[in-house]
Design a protein around this motif. Structure first.
Motif, PDB file in Angstrom:
ATOM      1  N   VAL A   1       0.933  -1.235  -0.403  1.00  0.00           N
ATOM      2  CA  VAL A   1      -0.022  -0.220   0.187  1.00  0.00           C
ATOM      3  C   VAL A   1       1.224   1.176  -0.180  1.00  0.00           C
ATOM      4  CG1 VAL A   1      -1.284   1.304   1.088  1.00  0.00           C
ATOM      5  CG2 VAL A   1      -1.806  -1.505   1.196  1.00  0.00           C
ATOM      6  N   TYR A   2       1.920   0.645   0.614  1.00  0.00           N
ATOM      7  CA  TYR A   2       2.992   2.651   1.090  1.00  0.00           C
ATOM      8  C   TYR A   2       3.373   2.829  -0.776  1.00  0.00           C
ATOM      9  CZ  TYR A   2       6.471   5.044   2.115  1.00  0.00           C
ATOM     10  OH  TYR A   2       7.155   7.001   2.654  1.00  0.00           O
ATOM     11  N   ALA A   3       3.877   1.557  -1.084  1.00  0.00           N
ATOM     12  CA  ALA A   3       4.442   1.723  -2.703  1.00  0.00           C
ATOM     13  C   ALA A   3       3.572   2.385  -3.516  1.00  0.00           C
ATOM     14  CB  ALA A   3       5.083   0.341  -2.925  1.00  0.00           C
ATOM     15  N   ALA A   4       1.840   2.285  -3.017  1.00  0.00           N
ATOM     16  CA  ALA A   4       0.833   2.024  -4.287  1.00  0.00           C
ATOM     17  C   ALA A   4       0.788   3.970  -4.568  1.00  0.00           C
ATOM     18  CB  ALA A   4      -0.408   1.769  -3.868  1.00  0.00           C
ATOM     19  N   HIS A   5       0.841   4.804  -3.363  1.00  0.00           N
ATOM     20  CA  HIS A   5       1.238   6.179  -2.868  1.00  0.00           C
ATOM     21  C   HIS A   5       1.733   6.613  -4.429  1.00  0.00           C
ATOM     22  CE1 HIS A   5      -0.368   5.258   0.670  1.00  0.00           C
ATOM     23  NE2 HIS A   5      -1.029   6.145   0.785  1.00  0.00           N
ATOM     24  N   LEU A   6       2.788   5.989  -5.127  1.00  0.00           N
ATOM     25  CA  LEU A   6       3.775   6.958  -6.039  1.00  0.00           C
ATOM     26  C   LEU A   6       3.020   6.931  -7.331  1.00  0.00           C
ATOM     27  CD1 LEU A   6       6.090   6.403  -4.585  1.00  0.00           C
ATOM     28  CD2 LEU A   6       7.402   5.395  -5.674  1.00  0.00           C
ATOM     29  N   PRO A   7       2.359   5.572  -7.781  1.00  0.00           N
ATOM     30  CA  PRO A   7       1.778   6.053  -8.681  1.00  0.00           C
ATOM     31  C   PRO A   7       0.006   6.450  -9.230  1.00  0.00           C
ATOM     32  CG  PRO A   7       1.032   3.409  -7.997  1.00  0.00           C
ATOM     33  CD  PRO A   7       2.225   4.594  -7.949  1.00  0.00           C
ATOM     34  N   ALA A   8      -0.545   6.456  -7.469  1.00  0.00           N
ATOM     35  CA  ALA A   8      -1.609   6.973  -7.524  1.00  0.00           C
ATOM     36  C   ALA A   8      -1.479   8.442  -7.801  1.00  0.00           C
ATOM     37  CB  ALA A   8      -2.615   6.961  -6.049  1.00  0.00           C
ATOM     38  N   ARG A   9      -0.823   9.031  -6.831  1.00  0.00           N
ATOM     39  CA  ARG A   9       0.214  10.409  -6.979  1.00  0.00           C
ATOM     40  C   ARG A   9       0.327  11.167  -8.328  1.00  0.00           C
ATOM     41  NH1 ARG A   9       5.240  12.920  -8.168  1.00  0.00           N
ATOM     42  NH2 ARG A   9       5.633  14.947  -7.172  1.00  0.00           N
ATOM     43  N   ALA A  10       0.332  10.054  -9.073  1.00  0.00           N
ATOM     44  CA  ALA A  10       0.665  10.419 -10.595  1.00  0.00           C
ATOM     45  C   ALA A  10      -0.298  10.178 -11.351  1.00  0.00           C
ATOM     46  CB  ALA A  10       1.932   8.848 -11.424  1.00  0.00           C
ATOM     47  N   ALA A  11      -1.127   9.923 -11.467  1.00  0.00           N
ATOM     48  CA  ALA A  11      -2.805   9.375 -11.459  1.00  0.00           C
ATOM     49  C   ALA A  11      -3.353  10.688 -11.207  1.00  0.00           C
ATOM     50  CB  ALA A  11      -3.442   8.283 -10.979  1.00  0.00           C
ATOM     51  N   PHE A  12      -2.873  11.606 -10.450  1.00  0.00           N
ATOM     52  CA  PHE A  12      -3.747  12.570 -10.179  1.00  0.00           C
ATOM     53  C   PHE A  12      -3.287  13.649 -10.553  1.00  0.00           C
ATOM     54  CE2 PHE A  12      -3.231  16.696  -7.051  1.00  0.00           C
ATOM     55  CZ  PHE A  12      -4.807  16.206  -6.977  1.00  0.00           C
ATOM     56  N   GLU A  13      -1.441  13.389 -10.473  1.00  0.00           N
ATOM     57  CA  GLU A  13      -1.598  14.786 -11.911  1.00  0.00           C
ATOM     58  C   GLU A  13      -1.543  14.329 -13.439  1.00  0.00           C
ATOM     59  OE1 GLU A  13       3.007  16.115 -13.068  1.00  0.00           O
ATOM     60  OE2 GLU A  13       2.686  15.432 -10.556  1.00  0.00           O
TER      61      GLU A  13
END
Length: 241
Positions: A14-26
């Motif tokens: 879950v922690y690592a999933a914040h990276l693609p989540a951030r990119a998805a938001f951008e």
């Protein structure tokens, strides 16, 4: 990015999933900002920015160019010759630059290409494409779109993860000692998934509204019939690290 989040979360990362989540938001911000106004202009600057990056990388592969010298100097500690295993690279790069320049020779693109040169001035690198069309930062785009709460609450968290900016994500102090958190855990999964699902629904709905408005009702029916219940019943996980 949504696919990457699903793969990581399914593996407990879950922690690592914040990276693609951030990119998805951008990506969602870029898409909405382009569609909301001056779409042709913004999309053109985005496109030309990509072409200029292609031209830069191709120039780095052509021996004797200033870009090649700068790149070789930056890579010297790696002791790596990009031409050794691909002798045709320089010729291929020249052909690619010719194709990029052909595309940029179109009047509507030439004007934008020259604007990038003008705004760049004496800087070594181009300005971000959105800077040239009214938004100096990602945060400014979020502000224009009234999405600052998402930016402050979640994008900032994603940035912390991306830039390894918080020791508390990995270490918990207890009394006079401390514990390392496990590399994989589900802490914060409900927040991550709530944000991700909301982001996806908003982005798809926005895209349909612009390109295929006739499908909006079907999209809403599918949400109500298939997605809403599991979304609202999303479980949370609480750890006692």
């Amino acid at each position: 990015m949504l696919d990457a989040i699903e793969i990581l979360v399914s593996s407990g990362a879950v922690y690592a999933a914040h990276l693609p989540a951030r990119a998805a938001f951008e990506a969602s911000l870029y898409l909405e900002w382009i569609l909301v106004s001056d779409s042709e202009k913004k999309a053109t600057y985005y496109y030309v920015s990509n072409l200029r990056q292609e031209r830069l990388w191709a120039s780095r592969a052509i021996q004797g160019t200033p870009e090649s010298s700068d790149f070789a100097d930056a890579m010297k500690d790696l002791n790596f010759d990009i031409h050794q295993n691909r002798p045709s690279l320089s010729k291929e790069a020249q052909q690619h630059i010719a194709e990029v320049n052909r595309i940029l020779s179109q009047p509507e693109l030439t004007k934008v290409d020259k604007d990038f040169d003008k705004q760049r001035g004496k800087r070594k690198h181009d300005l971000e494409w959105h800077t040239l069309v009214g938004a100096k930062s990602i945060r400014k785009i979020a502000e224009i779109l009234h999405r600052i709460p998402e930016y402050d609450l979640f994008y900032s968290k994603g940035s912390q993860v991306t830039h390894s900016a918080s020791y508390k994500d990995h270490i918990k102090f207890v009394g006079r000692g401390f514990h390392f958190k496990p590399i994989r855990h589900l802490d914060g999964i409900n927040v991550l998934l709530n944000f991700t699902v909301s982001l996806a629904l908003r982005t798809y709905q926005m895209t349909l509204r612009y390109y295929r408005p006739g499908e909006l009702q079907a999209f809403s029916r599918q949400y109500a019939g298939e997605w809403r219940e599991p979304f609202l019943k999303m479980k949370s996980v609480k750890y006692n690290f």
